[in-house]
Design a protein around this motif. Structure first.
Motif, PDB file in Angstrom:
ATOM      1  N   ILE A   1       0.936  -1.251  -0.059  1.00 30.46           N
ATOM      2  CA  ILE A   1       0.108  -0.148   0.033  1.00 30.46           C
ATOM      3  C   ILE A   1       1.053   1.302   0.042  1.00 30.46           C
ATOM      4  O   ILE A   1       1.686   1.190   0.967  1.00 30.46           O
ATOM      5  CB  ILE A   1      -0.918  -0.012   1.065  1.00 30.46           C
ATOM      6  CG1 ILE A   1      -1.683  -1.362   1.326  1.00 30.46           C
ATOM      7  CG2 ILE A   1      -1.681   1.243   1.189  1.00 30.46           C
ATOM      8  CD1 ILE A   1      -2.916  -1.297   2.259  1.00 30.46           C
TER       9      ILE A   1
ATOM     10  N   ASN B   1       1.557   5.370  -0.355  1.00 36.03           N
ATOM     11  CA  ASN B   1       1.322   6.799  -0.365  1.00 36.03           C
ATOM     12  C   ASN B   1       1.507   7.384  -1.730  1.00 36.03           C
ATOM     13  O   ASN B   1       2.506   6.912  -2.395  1.00 36.03           O
ATOM     14  CB  ASN B   1       1.805   7.688   0.869  1.00 36.03           C
ATOM     15  CG  ASN B   1       1.253   7.214   2.104  1.00 36.03           C
ATOM     16  OD1 ASN B   1       0.042   7.053   2.212  1.00 36.03           O
ATOM     17  ND2 ASN B   1       2.289   7.316   3.019  1.00 36.03           N
TER      18      ASN B   1
ATOM     19  N   PRO C   1      -7.212   4.778  -6.292  1.00 37.73           N
ATOM     20  CA  PRO C   1      -8.369   5.432  -5.805  1.00 37.73           C
ATOM     21  C   PRO C   1      -9.015   6.345  -6.775  1.00 37.73           C
ATOM     22  O   PRO C   1      -8.497   6.946  -7.873  1.00 37.73           O
ATOM     23  CB  PRO C   1      -7.676   6.473  -4.626  1.00 37.73           C
ATOM     24  CG  PRO C   1      -6.319   6.619  -5.387  1.00 37.73           C
ATOM     25  CD  PRO C   1      -5.965   5.250  -6.008  1.00 37.73           C
TER      26      PRO C   1
ATOM     27  N   TYR D   1     -12.586   1.992  -5.165  1.00 40.70           N
ATOM     28  CA  TYR D   1     -11.231   1.970  -5.605  1.00 40.70           C
ATOM     29  C   TYR D   1     -11.256   0.867  -7.000  1.00 40.70           C
ATOM     30  O   TYR D   1     -12.252   0.049  -6.910  1.00 40.70           O
ATOM     31  CB  TYR D   1     -10.413   1.140  -4.687  1.00 40.70           C
ATOM     32  CG  TYR D   1      -9.593   1.960  -3.853  1.00 40.70           C
ATOM     33  CD1 TYR D   1     -10.353   2.960  -2.803  1.00 40.70           C
ATOM     34  CD2 TYR D   1      -8.433   2.380  -3.810  1.00 40.70           C
ATOM     35  CE1 TYR D   1      -9.671   3.616  -2.179  1.00 40.70           C
ATOM     36  CE2 TYR D   1      -7.643   3.078  -3.023  1.00 40.70           C
ATOM     37  CZ  TYR D   1      -8.358   3.991  -2.134  1.00 40.70           C
ATOM     38  OH  TYR D   1      -7.503   4.793  -1.290  1.00 40.70           O
TER      39      TYR D   1
ATOM     40  N   CYS E   1     -11.786   1.873   0.500  1.00 42.97           N
ATOM     41  CA  CYS E   1     -10.391   2.154   1.204  1.00 42.97           C
ATOM     42  C   CYS E   1      -9.415   1.446   0.692  1.00 42.97           C
ATOM     43  O   CYS E   1      -9.773   0.232   0.120  1.00 42.97           O
ATOM     44  CB  CYS E   1     -10.459   2.766   2.440  1.00 42.97           C
ATOM     45  SG  CYS E   1     -10.861   1.144   3.409  1.00 42.97           S
ATOM     46  N   ALA E   2      -8.048   1.871   0.660  1.00 44.12           N
ATOM     47  CA  ALA E   2      -7.046   0.762   0.539  1.00 44.12           C
ATOM     48  C   ALA E   2      -7.222  -0.647   1.124  1.00 44.12           C
ATOM     49  O   ALA E   2      -6.864  -1.461   0.398  1.00 44.12           O
ATOM     50  CB  ALA E   2      -5.829   1.520   0.590  1.00 44.12           C
ATOM     51  N   GLU E   3      -7.574  -0.562   2.400  1.00 48.02           N
ATOM     52  CA  GLU E   3      -7.416  -1.813   3.436  1.00 48.02           C
ATOM     53  C   GLU E   3      -8.321  -2.690   2.869  1.00 48.02           C
ATOM     54  O   GLU E   3      -8.095  -3.939   2.768  1.00 48.02           O
ATOM     55  CB  GLU E   3      -7.735  -1.554   4.883  1.00 48.02           C
ATOM     56  CG  GLU E   3      -6.551  -0.502   5.267  1.00 48.02           C
ATOM     57  CD  GLU E   3      -6.403   0.785   4.913  1.00 48.02           C
ATOM     58  OE1 GLU E   3      -7.527   1.438   4.436  1.00 48.02           O
ATOM     59  OE2 GLU E   3      -5.272   1.231   4.835  1.00 48.02           O
TER      60      GLU E   3
ATOM     61  N   GLN F   1      -6.777  -4.504  -0.007  1.00 43.16           N
ATOM     62  CA  GLN F   1      -5.819  -5.475   0.428  1.00 43.16           C
ATOM     63  C   GLN F   1      -6.243  -6.590   0.796  1.00 43.16           C
ATOM     64  O   GLN F   1      -5.776  -7.895   0.803  1.00 43.16           O
ATOM     65  CB  GLN F   1      -5.064  -4.703   1.672  1.00 43.16           C
ATOM     66  CG  GLN F   1      -4.045  -5.272   2.365  1.00 43.16           C
ATOM     67  CD  GLN F   1      -2.648  -5.477   1.723  1.00 43.16           C
ATOM     68  OE1 GLN F   1      -2.729  -5.937   0.479  1.00 43.16           O
ATOM     69  NE2 GLN F   1      -1.630  -5.064   2.223  1.00 43.16           N
TER      70      GLN F   1
ATOM     71  N   ILE G   1      -1.191  -1.004  -4.308  1.00 41.01           N
ATOM     72  CA  ILE G   1      -2.564  -0.405  -4.117  1.00 41.01           C
ATOM     73  C   ILE G   1      -1.853   1.120  -3.799  1.00 41.01           C
ATOM     74  O   ILE G   1      -1.440   1.294  -2.944  1.00 41.01           O
ATOM     75  CB  ILE G   1      -3.259  -0.863  -3.016  1.00 41.01           C
ATOM     76  CG1 ILE G   1      -3.445  -2.358  -3.020  1.00 41.01           C
ATOM     77  CG2 ILE G   1      -4.435   0.214  -2.607  1.00 41.01           C
ATOM     78  CD1 ILE G   1      -4.025  -3.208  -1.748  1.00 41.01           C
TER      79      ILE G   1
ATOM     80  N   ASP H   1      -2.766   4.423  -2.140  1.00 39.69           N
ATOM     81  CA  ASP H   1      -3.865   4.993  -1.293  1.00 39.69           C
ATOM     82  C   ASP H   1      -4.085   6.397  -1.288  1.00 39.69           C
ATOM     83  O   ASP H   1      -3.388   7.122  -0.986  1.00 39.69           O
ATOM     84  CB  ASP H   1      -2.829   4.572  -0.018  1.00 39.69           C
ATOM     85  CG  ASP H   1      -4.128   4.633   1.342  1.00 39.69           C
ATOM     86  OD1 ASP H   1      -5.282   5.328   1.061  1.00 39.69           O
ATOM     87  OD2 ASP H   1      -3.632   4.546   2.418  1.00 39.69           O
TER      88      ASP H   1
END
Ligand code: AMP
Ligand code: MG
Length: 342
Positions: free
Chosen positions: A7, A9, A31, A36, A155-157, A160, A170, A172
């Motif tokens: 993940i 930034n 994103p 996503y 969201c990124a999570e 994942q 990914i 974020d």
């Protein structure tokens, strides 16, 4: 050990790394302002095939192409100047943003993208991180970055947790602002039609074009005009039931181990006088604001799906504005699995 996606930034370096991977034919999660996306370049069939593989998506379900601007959109479609002018008028008001156009495609669009149809779905996304990637990569095909049929990732999570073992990166970009997928507007038919409701409604489109737009009708789902719009979609593993006014409408909900979602904290308070102590009462928004409900909806469904509830009961908001899209997604998420059509 299984290697999970990094993940990242969205720094200058990370964006460079992700674009390099895309140009080499990889698929990565990015994103957007809606949900996503799982992106791949459109000039090569390998990443397009990978998208279907990673998502376990049936090949009859076409992909949306994401482009940076109106000229890039124009390059991919085969339409006359009258229709192009209409697309331009809509793009001028709503793009970049959550509106997808279905238009007759040029030959350069792979049959994998359009699932063998003569049309292609194209949108100009607004998220600054996605746009920065697009500026460097060129057009990207990008469906939602989740296994086919499951709740969309906001969201990124979420990405994942579901497909993190199948992709390298990914990016974020924080939680998705809109939270539900784009409105799909089919401009390839005689009567312009909304195939999937979203934040931009048929009424808003009518106001710009000054002509009648067929609003979204769920019957469309059975004629395969929007092949991905199956009756059962966006579903948590946990059984989901919907209610309008009171959860008592659902007789099965007598059992203890049930999560109850109200559209707002206010509604929850009306139903429960010891709200703070209840461990199974949730709400999509503070005061029932429809945009806030859309923004929070998938994330709350994903969170509750990880807790071992026997069932989730969710209140549905009114069917106006983006509330039409919220009702559509909740309705499909609650549809019985035998209706899946696969
Ligand atoms: P998503 O999975 O959110 O990216 O949405 C893709 C959806 O767009 C598909 O499931 C279809 O419903 C719709 N779509 C994409 N391409 C077309 C097309 N050429 N004609 C009609 N609907 C399309
Ligand atoms: Mg999807």
């Amino acid at each position: 050990m299984v290697k999970l996606a990094e993940i990242l930034n969205p720094t200058e370096d990370a964006i460079g790394q992700v674009v390099d991977a895309l140009l080499l034919g990889e698929v990565v999660a990015l994103p957007t302002e809606t949900v996503y996306g799982l992106a791949g370049i459109i000039s090569n069939d390998t990443p397009l095939e990978k998208i279907f593989e990673v998502k376990e998506r049936p090949l009859f379900d076409p992909l949306i192409v994401h482009v940076l601007d109106f000229p890039s959109l124009r390059d991919l479609v085969d339409i006359d100047s009258t229709l192009l002018d209409k697309v331009w008028r809509l793009a001028d008001i709503f793009c970049p943003g959550p509106l997808t156009f279905v238009l007759r495609k040029k030959k350069i669009i792979s049959h994998i993208i359009s699932a063998g149809k003569k049309t292609v779905a194209i949108r100009i996304p607004a998220h600054p991180v996605f746009r920065e990637v697009l500026r460097r990569s060129g057009p990207l095909a990008a469906p939602s970055a989740n296994p086919f049929g499951y709740v969309s990732p906001t969201c990124a999570e979420h990405v994942q947790a579901s497909i993190g073992d199948k992709i390298p990166y990914i990016l974020d970009g924080g939680p998705c602002e809109v939270g539900v997928e784009s409105t799909i507007l089919d401009l390839s038919r005689k009567h312009f039609t909304v195939l999937r409701p979203g934040a931009i409604t048929a009424e808003m489109i009518e106001n710009v074009l000054g002509e009648k737009i067929e609003p979204y009708h769920s019957f469309i789902t059975t004629d395969f005009s929007a092949p991905g719009m199956l009756k059962q979609h966006y579903s948590p593993q946990t059984k989901l039931r919907l209610f309008k006014q009171s959860v008592k409408e659902i007789s099965e909900s007598i059992s203890q181990n049930i999560a109850i979602i109200y559209v707002s904290r206010k509604e929850a308070q009306l139903q429960s006088n010891k709200l703070e102590k209840e461990k199974n009462i949730f709400w999509f928004s503070e005061d029932g604001d429809l945009s806030e409900i859309a923004h929070n909806m998938f994330a709350l469904l994903q969170r509750l799906d990880k807790i071992n509830f026997d069932m989730i009961c969710s209140q549905v908001p009114e069917k106006v504005g983006i509330g039409i899209a919220i009702n559509d997604r909740l309705g499909r998420a609650a549809a019985k699995r035998k209706d899946m059509g696969r």
